[in-house]
Scaffold this active site. Structure first.
Site, PDB file in Angstrom:
ATOM      1  N   ASP A  10     -45.596   2.261  -6.033  1.00  0.00           N
ATOM      2  CA  ASP A  10     -45.175   2.500  -7.409  1.00  0.00           C
ATOM      3  C   ASP A  10     -45.663   1.343  -8.271  1.00  0.00           C
ATOM      4  OD1 ASP A  10     -43.950   4.691  -6.375  1.00  0.00           O
ATOM      5  OD2 ASP A  10     -41.896   4.088  -6.858  1.00  0.00           O
ATOM      6  N   ASP A 131     -37.853  16.981  -9.584  1.00  0.00           N
ATOM      7  CA  ASP A 131     -36.935  15.850  -9.471  1.00  0.00           C
ATOM      8  C   ASP A 131     -35.543  16.293  -9.884  1.00  0.00           C
ATOM      9  OD1 ASP A 131     -39.222  14.389  -8.880  1.00  0.00           O
ATOM     10  OD2 ASP A 131     -39.534  13.841 -10.977  1.00  0.00           O
TER      11      ASP A 131
END
Length: 244
Positions: A10, A131
């Site tokens: 990330d 998500d």
């Protein structure tokens, strides 16, 4: 059919970080050389990598492009990329530099036709991020929660030709609480699209259980903090995924 283990990188301001519950203010920095981290994962046996441009997810456009290009150049396997990819031009640009799969999240909820068009243009290359917070779809870098359920959104893309669904339980992400196996498997069984699990992996037990559900449509699992904190050995996880 074996489970794919995707180590995660990330990116925030060019650094390798992990967030807690998607909160940019709760970031732990693990390094400032993303390409070097990609090579560490490769040397451990990883053939797949999951990269997220966190700044891009909030900005709606690429922010960490230089770091992504460095990763793609050095990592010999398949790179799956998400974060702020919301236009045909952006999708095409990433495939042009060698990204194997592009993850579309917010744009998938707001403009399903965009996903269909991209899936038709790049067969096998589009992943839809689903998500969730409490079963409802979260968008805008997880900053907002919609009124659409995870399974309802997933079913919108049953006939779109997408390669996979990336399911993240936001409430567990980066917290080492354990992957939400039940919700992941429920989603995989509800749709004909392969599902990649993400969020909360805390150790080898999560890999083992998810690998047992590969036959149910669980294609892979993304793991980040457990690797960086030393709670999960990547080589062991890869072997477990193949053996189940």
């Amino acid at each position: 059919m074996s489970l794919i283990v995707f180590p995660a990188i990330d990116l925030k301001q060019g650094q390798v970080v992990r967030l807690a519950e998607g909160d940019m203010d709760r970031a732990t920095v693990y390094g400032d050389d993303p390409a070097a981290q990609a090579m560490i994962f490769s040397e451990a046996g990883a053939e797949h990598l999951h990269v997220v441009d966190l700044d891009g997810a909030f900005a709606g456009q690429s922010v960490n492009g230089e770091a992504v290009r460095a990763i793609v150049t050095r990592f010999p396997g398949h790179v799956q990329l998400g974060g702020g990819i919301r236009t045909p031009q952006a999708v095409e640009a990433w495939f042009d530099i060698g990204v194997a799969r592009v993850v579309i999240g917010t744009a998938a909820l707001e403009n399903p036709q965009f996903v269909r068009d991209m899936a038709a243009a790049f067969p096998g290359g589009i992943v839809v991020a689903v998500d969730a917070r409490d079963g409802m779809v979260a968008t805008k870098g997880w900053a907002e929660v919609s009124n659409v359920s995870v399974i309802d959104m997933a079913r919108r893309f049953e006939d779109a030709g997408v390669a996979a669904l990336l399911f993240t339980d936001v409430g567990r992400d980066g917290l080492l609480k354990g992957c939400n196996v039940e919700a992941t498997v429920d989603l995989a069984r509800a749709v004909a699209i392969p599902v990649i699990a993400s969020g909360g992996v805390k150790g080898i037990g999560d890999i083992h259980v998810l690998a047992l559900h590969a036959r149910d449509g669980v294609e892979g699992v993304i793991t980040g903090r457990a690797l960086y904190d030393g709670r999960l050995d990547l080589t062991t996880a890869l072997a477990m995924a193949k053996a189940a």
